[in-house]
Design a protein around this motif. Structure first.
Motif, PDB file in Angstrom:
ATOM      1  N   THR A 191      35.402  35.817  36.034  1.00 47.82           N
ATOM      2  CA  THR A 191      35.536  35.463  37.519  1.00 47.82           C
ATOM      3  C   THR A 191      35.920  36.355  38.294  1.00 47.82           C
ATOM      4  N   VAL A 192      35.798  36.135  39.668  1.00 49.31           N
ATOM      5  CA  VAL A 192      36.054  37.186  40.766  1.00 49.31           C
ATOM      6  C   VAL A 192      36.985  36.653  41.813  1.00 49.31           C
ATOM      7  N   VAL A 193      37.486  37.818  42.354  1.00 45.64           N
ATOM      8  CA  VAL A 193      38.629  37.246  43.304  1.00 45.64           C
ATOM      9  C   VAL A 193      37.932  37.604  44.795  1.00 45.64           C
ATOM     10  N   GLY A 194      37.916  36.870  45.592  1.00 42.81           N
ATOM     11  CA  GLY A 194      37.173  36.791  46.895  1.00 42.81           C
ATOM     12  C   GLY A 194      38.063  37.525  47.606  1.00 42.81           C
ATOM     13  N   GLY A 195      37.455  38.380  48.666  1.00 38.26           N
ATOM     14  CA  GLY A 195      38.325  39.019  49.869  1.00 38.26           C
ATOM     15  C   GLY A 195      39.113  40.054  49.479  1.00 38.26           C
ATOM     16  N   ALA A 196      38.451  40.693  48.249  1.00 39.88           N
ATOM     17  CA  ALA A 196      39.334  41.867  47.688  1.00 39.88           C
ATOM     18  C   ALA A 196      38.383  42.572  46.905  1.00 39.88           C
ATOM     19  N   LEU A 197      38.800  44.049  46.600  1.00 38.85           N
ATOM     20  CA  LEU A 197      38.025  44.973  45.761  1.00 38.85           C
ATOM     21  C   LEU A 197      38.923  45.577  44.808  1.00 38.85           C
ATOM     22  N   GLU A 198      38.208  46.010  43.587  1.00 39.26           N
ATOM     23  CA  GLU A 198      38.940  46.819  42.460  1.00 39.26           C
ATOM     24  C   GLU A 198      38.846  48.212  42.893  1.00 39.26           C
ATOM     25  N   SER A 199      40.045  48.883  42.633  1.00 34.17           N
ATOM     26  CA  SER A 199      40.136  50.414  43.048  1.00 34.17           C
ATOM     27  C   SER A 199      39.631  50.937  41.809  1.00 34.17           C
ATOM     28  N   SER A 200      39.242  52.207  41.789  1.00 39.32           N
ATOM     29  CA  SER A 200      39.155  53.329  40.799  1.00 39.32           C
ATOM     30  C   SER A 200      40.032  53.173  39.767  1.00 39.32           C
TER      31      SER A 200
END
Length: 247
Positions: free
Chosen positions: A195-204
């Motif tokens: 699954t994914v979360v919309g309106g978000a990004l994963e950091s390093s």
């Protein structure tokens, strides 16, 4: 002394290589979805005539830290972050399939959904095309929907679904372009559990403090290897003097 030279020489060489890897990780501390690279080394004896008194260091494996980075909200409709394990499937420059955790997406001038670096995002039936004059939303399961901006209220249409895969970590390797690919070169199957979360990004997932400490530690280890070489040179010089006295 002979063994000391080989051990110190190869140790210093691979410490420099590990320092380069550490510097690469540190340079990508702010890269979205980046996974830190890991090096490990082992001592190997040099086989040949006589006793195995010499050894050198080899890079045993070049692994990856697959731990997830933190999810940061951006509020942008085309930003997605993989929640937990899993990958976003993209089309590499050579046409093969690659995998990334960088969910910063865009729509190019031809209406194709792409990564920020210009790679097509793969869907169930290939690259995903977005019609003009629509607003796009991405659901938790990767479903891409659009609403026509020219009609009010606009109807919601499902365009496609982003391919989300979760191949075993042991079957993945980092390619030269920074993407991950399967070891056998075959596309991984889609996984409905990703699954994914919309309106978000994963950091390093690079820990800057730990990486800086590691760089300092490697620098000290390199200095120690250089001192060992100096000691070997001094020992050789003293041995020559003793041989001279015996003559």
């Amino acid at each position: 002394m002979d063994r000391l030279i080989y051990t110190a020489m190869t140790g210093a060489k691979h410490i420099l290589e590990q320092q380069a890897t550490t510097a690469h990780n540190l340079a990508n501390a702010t890269t979205t979805g980046f996974k830190a690279q890991i090096d490990s080394f082992r001592a190997v004896p040099i086989l040949g005539d006589g006793l195995p008194t010499r050894a050198f260091v080899v890079d045993a494996t070049m692994g990856t830290n697959y731990a997830a980075g933190s999810i940061q909200q951006t509020g942008r409709d085309l930003d997605i972050a993989v929640q937990g394990e899993g990958w976003i499937a993209v089309q590499r420059a050579d046409g093969s399939e690659g995998y990334t955790r960088n969910g910063s997406l865009k729509i190019n001038q031809n209406g194709q959904l792409q990564t920020e670096s210009g790679l097509n995002v793969m869907g169930d039936g290939g690259p995903i095309s977005i019609p003009p004059d629509v607003s796009v939303t991405i659901a938790k399961d990767g479903t891409v929907s659009s609403v026509n901006n020219l009609t009010a209220p606009g109807a919601t249409n499902i365009i496609g679904r982003i391919k989300l895969a979760n191949p075993p970590e042991s079957s993945l390797k980092r390619a030269a372009d920074g993407l991950f690919v399967t070891s056998n070169g075959q596309p991984a199957p889609a996984d409905a559990n990703v699954t994914v979360v919309g309106g978000a990004l994963e950091s390093s997932n690079v820990n800057v403090v730990d990486t800086m400490v590691n760089m300092i530690s490697l620098a000290r280890q390199f200095e120690m290897q250089m001192k060992m070489l100096d000691n070997a040179q001094n020992n050789a010089g003293k041995a020559d003097q003793l041989f001279g006295l015996n003559g």
